[in-house]
Design a protein around this motif. Structure first.
Motif, PDB file in Angstrom:
ATOM      1  N   CYS A 433       0.849  -1.190   0.000  1.00 16.34           N
ATOM      2  CA  CYS A 433       0.000   0.000   0.000  1.00 16.34           C
ATOM      3  C   CYS A 433       0.890   1.246   0.000  1.00 16.34           C
ATOM      4  CB  CYS A 433      -0.880  -0.014   1.249  1.00 16.34           C
ATOM      5  SG  CYS A 433      -1.997   1.392   1.370  1.00 16.34           S
ATOM      6  N   CYS A 435       0.508   3.754   1.568  1.00 21.08           N
ATOM      7  CA  CYS A 435       0.442   4.408   2.872  1.00 21.08           C
ATOM      8  C   CYS A 435       1.748   4.186   3.648  1.00 21.08           C
ATOM      9  CB  CYS A 435      -0.747   3.881   3.672  1.00 21.08           C
ATOM     10  SG  CYS A 435      -0.542   2.189   4.251  1.00 21.08           S
ATOM     11  N   THR A 439       1.801  -1.755   4.171  1.00 23.82           N
ATOM     12  CA  THR A 439       1.240  -3.095   4.335  1.00 23.82           C
ATOM     13  C   THR A 439       1.103  -3.762   2.975  1.00 23.82           C
ATOM     14  OG1 THR A 439      -0.835  -1.909   4.426  1.00 23.82           O
ATOM     15  CG2 THR A 439      -0.053  -2.882   6.475  1.00 23.82           C
ATOM     16  N   CYS A 452      -5.503  -2.877   0.219  1.00 27.40           N
ATOM     17  CA  CYS A 452      -4.499  -2.794   1.272  1.00 27.40           C
ATOM     18  C   CYS A 452      -4.951  -3.698   2.408  1.00 27.40           C
ATOM     19  CB  CYS A 452      -4.410  -1.349   1.749  1.00 27.40           C
ATOM     20  SG  CYS A 452      -3.721  -1.151   3.391  1.00 27.40           S
ATOM     21  N   CYS A 458      -4.556   1.324   8.390  1.00 21.03           N
ATOM     22  CA  CYS A 458      -3.998   2.018   7.229  1.00 21.03           C
ATOM     23  C   CYS A 458      -4.384   3.501   7.281  1.00 21.03           C
ATOM     24  CB  CYS A 458      -4.514   1.384   5.938  1.00 21.03           C
ATOM     25  SG  CYS A 458      -4.124   2.360   4.474  1.00 21.03           S
TER      26      CYS A 458
HETATM   27 ZN   LIG Z   1      -2.744   1.029   3.390  1.00 20.63          ZN
END
Ligand SMILES: [Zn+2]
Length: 718
Positions: A433, A435, A439, A452, A458
C-alpha cells in the motif's frame, strides 16, 4: 486487436488484393466492436475510433464495389440478440442513420435530396433538426392505445423483448388516447441523465458492483435487466422521435393510419399523447439555419443533462420522405451530423494509487495538463489494474489520447505505442500500500480490485473513511473539505469519526487553535462547530451508510434502517450474529430483500472487529440517531406517486423524499399521468408545467408540510 499495417495507407493507394485483406480485417473488427457494444454493454472502442473504422470500410467499398463482402458491416446494423431475452421481430426494420462529419457533408445531403426530388438548386428543404441522444433505441407497440410491447433494436430486424422493464418507466405512457391508430409503434431513445449516471455509479461502487463506462451503458444495462424491479430502481428517461408499424402502413412505413403530413406534426401528436419529445427539435428552412442549430447544440452540449453525440436531420415532409426511401441500411431522407469527440493527446506523467475507505487501490493517471474541449485535464481514471496492464498496457512516459464526455471523468482511450520511448518499463500493480505502513496488498481471486491489508490501521483508509463520513449522503457535515480533513488527520487532530464530535471540546488544546489558522478565523471555526453540532442528530440510514462498511452503500443502508427501525435494535441484532453466527438474527438479516450473503459477511466482519465496534459504540452514544418511522399504509399519501421539483427550503430534497417514503408514498423523478401529487418549491419549471398540463395536483412546500402534520383541509388535494 491485430495490428494492421495497411491502416496507414490512403484508400486510393490500396491495390485490390490489399483492399480485400483490409475489408476482411475491418469486417472482423467492426463485428467484434458491435458485439461488445450491443450484447455486452461494454464498448471496446471509443465512438470516434468506431466511426473511423466504419468510414474507412465505406471508403474502400466505394472504390472497390466488387470486393464488398457478404458479411460487410455496411449491410448490418448493430449485433444480434443477447441470450436470456425473448425475441421480437420488428415489423419494419429499425435502421440506423448515415453519418455526416462536416458542414460540407451536410450541404451534400441537401444537394442529394434536391437532385433526387428534382428540385431546383437552392430550393428550400424543410428539415427537422434535433439532438442525437446517446442512448439505447427502443420500440414501443400500442394496440388500441394500450402499450403491449417494448423491444430493443437488436440487429435492426430482431430485438429483445423488454416489455416488463419498459413498463417500469414513468415517462412511457401505458395508455394513450385521442386519435390513436389501432396499431402504433413509437420509437425513441432510452437514456440516463449524467447526474443519475454519476450517482448510480457511486451506488454501484459502494455496493462493490460493476461500474458503468458511461451513461449510455448504464441505460442499456439498466433496461436489459432480468429483474424488472432493478430497472424500476434506475432513473431511465426517454425521448421519442419516430414511428414504425402503424395500422395499414406500407413496407416503407407510410400510408395506412399515418395521417400526419410531416415529421413536425407527428411530434406534436406524440406530445399530445403524453410522450417526451426533445425540446430542441425544430424545423429549419435553410442550410444556414440548420448548421446554426448544430453549432448551438455543440456549444450547449456540455451543459445538457444528457449525453448527445450529434444532431439528426430529417426531411420534414412525409411525401418527400416516402419518395426518397432507403438505401442499404439507412434512409435517404435523414442523416446524423456527428460532433467531433472531445479528445486530446498528452503525456502520462505518472500512475498513482488512490486508497479508498475500504482499502481498495485504484490507479489514477497523472497527466501533463491539457485542454480538452475547454476544460483543463490533469488526471484521468484508470478504473483498475487490468485496465492499465491488460487493456491499455500504459507505461509512465507514454503519449496517450484522453477523451472527455460531458461530466464524465476523463479517461485514457488509447496509448500511442509507436511514440513510446524505448525501454519504458511496463507498469506493475503495487505489492504494498502507498500508505506509510507499507502493508501488503491482496487481490482475491475473481475480484477486479486489489486492497491494502492494513484495515483500520492504514492511514490512507482512515482519511478516506473520514471523508466518507462527512460526505453529502452520509452525515453531510459542511465545512470539512478534503484538504481540511487531510491536514487534521496529519496533525493527529482527527483519527476516527468520533474525533469529529470532540473537536470543539478539544479546540483549546489544539495548537494552533482552529480560528488562529491561516484562512480560518472565528467565523469559519464557529461555522464548522455549528454544522457538526447540527449533525449530532441524524437518521439511521445516513448513520449506517456513514460507517463505511464494505458493500453497504446508500440503498443497503436504508434497507437496513427500515428493517431494524432503531440503532439499538440494529446493533443488538448484529452483535447477536457475531455471537451466534447461524442463529435467528443471521437469518433475519439474510432475509432482507436486496441483502446478499457477501454483504451479510461484510456487515458481520465489521461488527466482529473490536476497533470498528469500539468506534461504533462511542458514536452511537454521542449522537442522537432518529429511529425510522415504519412505512405506513394509512397516511394520506400511502400508495401515492409523488414528485418533488424546485428547491425545498424547510427540509432538503433527500429528507423530504425519505419522509414521503416513510409515509408510504412512492417518490418518482418525473411527472407522468401516474403522478398523484407534485410538490413544487421555488425554481420549479418544466415538471410543474407538465403536471399542470396533465391536471396533476401541484402544491407548495408549505402545503406539503401542512399535509405531513395532518392538517385535514389539505386532504382534498389528493
Ligand atoms: Zn494502506
Amino acid at each position: 486487436m491485430a495490428k494492421n499495417d495497411l491502416r496507414g495507407v490512403a484508400v486510393d493507394e490500396l491495390t485490390p488484393p490489399d483492399a480485400a485483406v483490409e475489408l476482411e480485417i475491418l469486417a472482423a473488427e467492426i463485428a467484434a466492436a458491435d458485439a461488445a457494444y450491443y450484447q455486452d454493454d461494454a464498448p471496446s472502442l471509443s465512438d470516434a475510433a468506431y466511426d473511423a473504422l466504419r468510414q474507412r470500410n465505406e471508403a474502400i467499398e466505394t472504390l472497390f464495389p466488387k470486393l464488398i463482402r457478404k458479411d460487410s458491416p455496411s449491410k448490418r446494423v448493430g449485433a444480434g440478440v443477447a441470450a436470456g431475452f425473448g425475441k421480437v421481430q420488428h415489423c419494419l426494420p429499425m435502421l440506423s442513420l448515415g453519418n455526416a462529419f462536416s458542414d460540407e457533408d451536410v450541404a451534400e445531403f441537401y444537394d442529394r435530396i434536391r437532385r433526387f426530388l428534382s428540385l431546383p438548386a437552392n430550393d428550400a428543404v424543410d428539415i427537422v433538426v434535433e439532438p442525437k441522444i446517446d442512448g439505447l433505441s427502443i420500440s414501443l407497440r400500442y394496440e388500441d392505445g394500450v402499450l403491449v410491447r417494448g423491444a430493443t433494436r437488436g440487429d435492426g430486424r430482431e430485438g429483445e423483448d423488454v416489455t416488463a422493464n419498459i413498463r417500469t418507466m414513468d415517462e412511457i405512457p401505458q395508455k394513450i388516447s385521442g386519435n390513436v391508430p389501432a396499431v402504433l409503434e413509437v420509437r425513441g431513445e432510452v437514456f440516463m441523465s449524467k447526474a443519475d449516471f454519476l450517482s448510480l455509479n457511486q451506488r454501484q461502487e459502494d455496493a462493490g458492483a460493476k461500474l458503468f463506462a458511461n451513461p449510455r451503458n448504464a441505460a442499456a444495462g439498466s433496461l436489459r435487466q432480468k429483474d424488472p424491479a432493478v430497472t424500476a430502481s434506475r432513473p431511465l428517461k426517454i425521448f421519442v422521435y419516430a414511428w414504425g408499424d402503424v395500422s395499414g402502413v406500407d413496407a416503407l412505413g407510410y400510408g395506412g393510419d399515418v395521417d400526419w403530413p410531416d415529421q413536425g406534426t407527428f411530434y406534436e401528436r406524440l406530445k399530445a399523447w403524453g410522450f417526451p419529445v426533445n425540446p430542441y427539435a425544430k424545423v429549419c428552412i435553410t442550410l444556414d439555419e440548420t448548421l446554426a442549430l448544430y453549432q448551438k447544440l455543440g456549444a450547449d452540449r456540455a451543459t445538457l443533462d444528457y449525453d448527445i453525440d450529434g444532431v439528426v436531420y430529417k426531411v420534414n415532409r412525409l411525401d418527400w420522405q416516402e419518395r426518397l426511401g432507403f438505401v442499404s441500411r439507412a434512409p435517404r431522407w435523414a442523416i446524423a451530423h456527428k460532433f467531433p469527440a472531445e479528445k486530446a493527446e498528452t503525456i502520462l506523467n505518472d500512475i498513482v494509487i488512490q486508497v479508498g475507505r475500504t482499502g481498495a487501490l485504484t490507479p489514477v493517471a497523472e497527466l501533463e495538463p491539457v485542454n480538452v474541449g475547454g476544460v483543463v485535464v490533469s488526471r484521468a481514471t484508470l478504473h483498475n489494474e487490468d485496465e492499465v496492464v491488460t487493456r491499455l498496457d500504459a507505461r509512465v512516459g507514454d503519449r496517450v489520447i484522453i477523451e472527455r464526455a460531458g461530466d464524465v471523468i476523463p479517461k485514457i482511450v488509447e496509448v500511442l505505442k509507436e511514440k513510446r520511448t524505448e525501454g519504458a518499463a511496463s507498469w506493475a500493480p503495487p505489492s504494498v500500500c502507498p500508505c506509510p505502513l507499507k502493508t501488503t496488498t491482496v487481490r482475491p481471486e475473481g475480484e477486479a480490485v486489489r486492497r491494502c491489508s492494513g484495515g483500520m490501521e492504514c492511514p490512507y483508509q482512515q482519511v478516506a473513511r473520514l471523508k466518507h463520513f462527512v460526505s453529502r449522503d452520509a452525515l453531510d457535515i459542511e465545512g470539512f473539505g478534503s484538504r481540511t480533513i487531510e491536514a487534521f488527520w496529519e496533525e493527529g487532530v482527527l483519527k476516527t469519526p468520533v474525533d469529529i464530535f470532540l473537536l470543539e471540546e478539544k479546540d483549546g488544546t489544539i495548537d494552533p487553535k482552529l480560528e488562529e489558522r491561516e484562512g480560518w478565523g472565528d467565523t469559519s471555526a464557529n461555522n464548522l462547530f455549528e454544522s457538526i453540532r447540527r449533525r449530532r442528530t441524524t437518521d439511521l440510514g445516513r448513520f449506517i451508510y456513514a460507517l463505511g462498511i464494505r458493500q453497504v452503500g446508500l440503498t443497503t443502508a436504508r434497507d437496513l434502517a427500515r428493517a431494524y427501525g432503531s440503532v439499538d435494535v440494529w446493533m443488538r441484532q448484529m452483535i447477536a450474529i457475531v455471537e451466534d453466527p447461524l442463529g435467528e438474527a443471521f437469518q433475519d438479516l439474510s432475509d432482507i430483500d436486496g441483502i446478499g450473503p457477501a454483504v451479510v459477511a461484510d456487515i458481520v466482519a465489521f461488527f466482529g472487529n473490536p476497533e470498528s465496534r469500539a468506534d461504533l459504540d462511542q458514536l452511537a452514544s454521542m449522537l442522537e440517531i432518529n429511529p425510522v418511522e415504519q412505512a405506513s399504509n394509512d397516511t394520506v399519501i400511502s400508495g401515492k406517486v409523488i414528485v418533488f421539483t424546485g428547491n425545498m427550503e424547510a427540509m432538503g430534497r433527500s429528507e423530504a423524499k425519505a419522509k414521503a417514503e416513510t409515509m408510504g408514498a412512492k417518490v418518482s423523478g418525473s411527472v407522468s399521468k401516474k403522478t398523484d401529487l407534485v410538490i413544487a418549491g421555488p425554481g420549479a419549471g418544466s415538471k410543474r408545467k407538465k403536471a399542470e398540463e396533465l391536471g396533476v395536483s401541484v402544491i407548495s412546500e408549505q402545503e406539503w408540510l401542512d399535509l405531513l402534520s395532518n392538517k385535514n383541509d389539505q386532504l382534498r388535494l389528493l
